[in-house]
Design a protein around this motif. Structure first.
Motif, mmCIF file in Angstrom:
data_model
loop_
_atom_site.group_PDB
_atom_site.id
_atom_site.type_symbol
_atom_site.label_atom_id
_atom_site.label_comp_id
_atom_site.label_asym_id
_atom_site.label_seq_id
_atom_site.Cartn_x
_atom_site.Cartn_y
_atom_site.Cartn_z
ATOM 1 N N ASP A 1 0.854 -1.344 -0.087
ATOM 2 C CA ASP A 1 0.071 0.109 0.108
ATOM 3 C C ASP A 1 0.709 1.461 -0.023
ATOM 4 O OD1 ASP A 1 -2.290 -1.793 0.360
ATOM 5 O OD2 ASP A 1 -2.433 -1.463 2.188
ATOM 6 N N SER A 2 1.994 1.234 0.471
ATOM 7 C CA SER A 2 2.989 2.527 0.639
ATOM 8 C C SER A 2 3.844 2.803 -0.375
ATOM 9 C CB SER A 2 3.454 2.522 2.085
ATOM 10 O OG SER A 2 2.287 2.245 3.094
ATOM 11 N N VAL A 3 4.414 1.697 -0.680
ATOM 12 C CA VAL A 3 5.766 1.994 -1.422
ATOM 13 C C VAL A 3 5.546 0.771 -2.668
ATOM 14 C CG1 VAL A 3 7.344 2.389 0.309
ATOM 15 C CG2 VAL A 3 7.214 0.070 -0.131
ATOM 16 N N SER A 4 6.010 1.446 -4.070
ATOM 17 C CA SER A 4 5.945 0.259 -5.134
ATOM 18 C C SER A 4 7.577 0.489 -5.735
ATOM 19 C CB SER A 4 4.941 0.873 -6.062
ATOM 20 O OG SER A 4 4.661 -0.089 -6.861
ATOM 21 N N MET A 5 7.864 -0.451 -6.247
ATOM 22 C CA MET A 5 9.089 -0.576 -7.140
ATOM 23 C C MET A 5 9.095 -0.611 -8.592
ATOM 24 S SD MET A 5 11.750 -2.630 -4.539
ATOM 25 C CE MET A 5 13.085 -1.743 -5.382
ATOM 26 N N VAL A 6 10.052 0.109 -9.132
ATOM 27 C CA VAL A 6 10.394 0.088 -10.826
ATOM 28 C C VAL A 6 11.666 -0.329 -10.845
ATOM 29 C CG1 VAL A 6 10.343 1.156 -13.072
ATOM 30 C CG2 VAL A 6 8.745 2.146 -11.118
ATOM 31 N N PHE A 7 11.912 -1.443 -11.581
ATOM 32 C CA PHE A 7 13.009 -2.229 -11.718
ATOM 33 C C PHE A 7 13.756 -1.887 -13.410
ATOM 34 C CE2 PHE A 7 10.512 -4.537 -9.041
ATOM 35 C CZ PHE A 7 11.441 -4.875 -7.751
ATOM 36 N N GLN A 8 14.899 -1.993 -13.402
ATOM 37 C CA GLN A 8 15.668 -2.050 -14.563
ATOM 38 C C GLN A 8 15.092 -2.886 -15.602
ATOM 39 O OE1 GLN A 8 19.829 -2.102 -14.271
ATOM 40 N NE2 GLN A 8 20.298 -2.761 -16.488
ATOM 41 N N ALA A 9 14.811 -4.162 -15.099
ATOM 42 C CA ALA A 9 14.307 -5.385 -16.164
ATOM 43 C C ALA A 9 12.869 -5.297 -16.256
ATOM 44 C CB ALA A 9 14.912 -6.557 -15.572
ATOM 45 N N PHE A 10 12.218 -4.240 -15.754
ATOM 46 C CA PHE A 10 10.682 -4.210 -16.026
ATOM 47 C C PHE A 10 9.818 -4.988 -15.149
ATOM 48 C CE2 PHE A 10 12.441 -3.693 -20.343
ATOM 49 C CZ PHE A 10 12.822 -2.623 -20.239
ATOM 50 N N GLN A 11 10.306 -6.461 -15.204
ATOM 51 C CA GLN A 11 9.583 -7.180 -14.066
ATOM 52 C C GLN A 11 7.956 -7.160 -14.356
ATOM 53 O OE1 GLN A 11 11.076 -9.227 -12.484
ATOM 54 N NE2 GLN A 11 13.188 -8.415 -12.079
ATOM 55 N N LEU A 12 7.411 -7.250 -15.496
ATOM 56 C CA LEU A 12 6.044 -7.283 -15.881
ATOM 57 C C LEU A 12 5.856 -8.725 -15.778
ATOM 58 C CD1 LEU A 12 6.018 -4.535 -18.552
ATOM 59 C CD2 LEU A 12 5.028 -4.566 -16.091
ATOM 60 N N SER B 1 -4.309 -3.811 -13.787
ATOM 61 C CA SER B 1 -5.587 -3.971 -13.255
ATOM 62 C C SER B 1 -5.357 -5.209 -12.172
ATOM 63 C CB SER B 1 -6.710 -4.566 -14.355
ATOM 64 O OG SER B 1 -6.288 -5.685 -14.915
ATOM 65 N N PHE B 2 -4.450 -6.134 -12.184
ATOM 66 C CA PHE B 2 -4.137 -7.162 -11.253
ATOM 67 C C PHE B 2 -4.016 -6.710 -10.177
ATOM 68 C CE2 PHE B 2 -1.368 -9.983 -9.046
ATOM 69 C CZ PHE B 2 -2.000 -11.143 -9.007
ATOM 70 N N PRO B 3 -3.260 -5.671 -9.684
ATOM 71 C CA PRO B 3 -2.854 -5.248 -8.128
ATOM 72 C C PRO B 3 -4.161 -4.525 -7.714
ATOM 73 C CG PRO B 3 -1.544 -3.653 -9.672
ATOM 74 C CD PRO B 3 -2.069 -5.109 -10.768
ATOM 75 N N MET B 4 -4.916 -4.096 -8.459
ATOM 76 C CA MET B 4 -6.150 -3.278 -7.874
ATOM 77 C C MET B 4 -7.238 -4.264 -7.880
ATOM 78 S SD MET B 4 -6.673 0.048 -10.343
ATOM 79 C CE MET B 4 -5.891 -0.349 -11.904
ATOM 80 N N GLU B 5 -7.403 -5.511 -8.595
ATOM 81 C CA GLU B 5 -8.439 -6.578 -8.198
ATOM 82 C C GLU B 5 -7.755 -7.289 -6.961
ATOM 83 O OE1 GLU B 5 -9.565 -8.774 -11.656
ATOM 84 O OE2 GLU B 5 -8.944 -7.375 -12.845
ATOM 85 N N TYR B 6 -6.668 -7.447 -6.850
ATOM 86 C CA TYR B 6 -6.187 -8.079 -5.770
ATOM 87 C C TYR B 6 -6.430 -7.384 -4.506
ATOM 88 C CZ TYR B 6 -2.480 -10.185 -2.769
ATOM 89 O OH TYR B 6 -1.908 -10.919 -1.364
ATOM 90 N N THR C 1 -1.228 0.680 -7.711
ATOM 91 C CA THR C 1 -1.085 0.073 -6.563
ATOM 92 C C THR C 1 -1.558 1.312 -5.489
ATOM 93 O OG1 THR C 1 1.161 0.985 -5.962
ATOM 94 C CG2 THR C 1 0.956 -1.173 -6.881
ATOM 95 N N GLY C 2 -1.593 2.634 -5.874
ATOM 96 C CA GLY C 2 -1.957 3.629 -4.923
ATOM 97 C C GLY C 2 -1.012 4.061 -4.002
ATOM 98 N N ALA C 3 0.275 3.319 -3.860
ATOM 99 C CA ALA C 3 1.403 3.850 -3.167
ATOM 100 C C ALA C 3 1.952 5.232 -3.642
ATOM 101 C CB ALA C 3 2.495 3.023 -3.250
ATOM 102 N N LYS C 4 2.225 5.998 -2.531
ATOM 103 C CA LYS C 4 2.709 7.508 -2.861
ATOM 104 C C LYS C 4 4.207 7.568 -3.009
ATOM 105 C CE LYS C 4 0.368 10.338 -3.642
ATOM 106 N NZ LYS C 4 -0.145 10.699 -4.896
#
Length: 221
Positions: free
Chosen positions: A80-91, A102-107, A156-159
């Protein structure tokens, strides 16, 4: 706005005889783009991992909005509070761009249709529109994949956004686009953006720049 702060923070790997991070004191606030630079092995990624709640400091404190991470459920913190962006995208490779958002929102319990509509708007704001929203990551360019990855952090809504070498796999043109997105998120939407990078273009355009060397950190801008 979100605020992430570290006080007198040390970190040492188990079995090691010296600290990787030494007496780290720094504060990152919403509305600002922050860059952390330094040579390989200096402790940048370790510090990012601690900020993400993936590792705990050996000594010292880390707080978000003045609340000690030790007093929080770290799974909820990362959700809820932090979210990460990676060099290798990690999609997720078997999900479309739209589904990756939509997956994290539905989760988290959002209605499927509502999550889908919000995902569309986020992707459109990042320049991923039309049929690109329905493509799998392998059918998107590197720059497009990184924009989808950024979109997923917004979903995710993380700020607080933590980015680990987000332009490392991109050419100059796409790197500039990613930097511009991070700047807009910080300055226009109040996100606290913290980027670990070797890209001095990011450092030059950041509001604050911190340099790590031999485990110690100092503010140079």
């Amino acid at each position: 706005m979100a605020k992430l702060e570290m006080k007198n923070l040390y970190y040492r790997y188990k079995g090691a005889n010296k600290d990787v991070l030494k007496d780290v004191n720094c504060r990152f606030e919403g509305g600002q783009l922050n860059a952390i630079v330094g040579p390989s092995g200096s402790g940048k990624t370790t510090l990012l991992s601690i900020m993400a709640g993936l590792d705990k400091p050996t000594q010292g404190t880390i707080t978000i909005n003045n609340i000690d991470l030790n007093d929080l459920d770290l799974d909820e913190y990362r959700r809820d509070s932090v979210s990460m962006v990676f060099q290798a995208f990690q999609l997720f490779p078997l999900l479309t761009a739209l589904e990756n958002l939509s997956f994290p929102m539905e989760y988290k319990g959002m209605d499927k249709n509502q999550a889908r509509e919000r995902s569309k708007k986020i992707l459109e704001s990042l320049g991923i529109d039309g049929d690109k929203q329905f493509r799998y990551p392998s059918n998107l360019s590197g720059g497009e994949q990184q924009r989808v990855a950024i979109g997923r952090t917004l979903a995710t809504g993380a700020k607080v956004i933590l980015a680990d070498e987000p332009t490392g796999n991109l050419n100059d043109e796409n790197s500039y686009k990613i930097i511009d997105i991070f700047k807009r998120l910080a300055h226009e939407q109040g996100f606290c953006v913290i980027i670990v990078t070797h890209d001095m273009e990011i450092a030059e355009q950041s509001d604050n720049v911190w340099r790590i060397k031999d485990g110690t950190i100092e503010k140079i801008k």
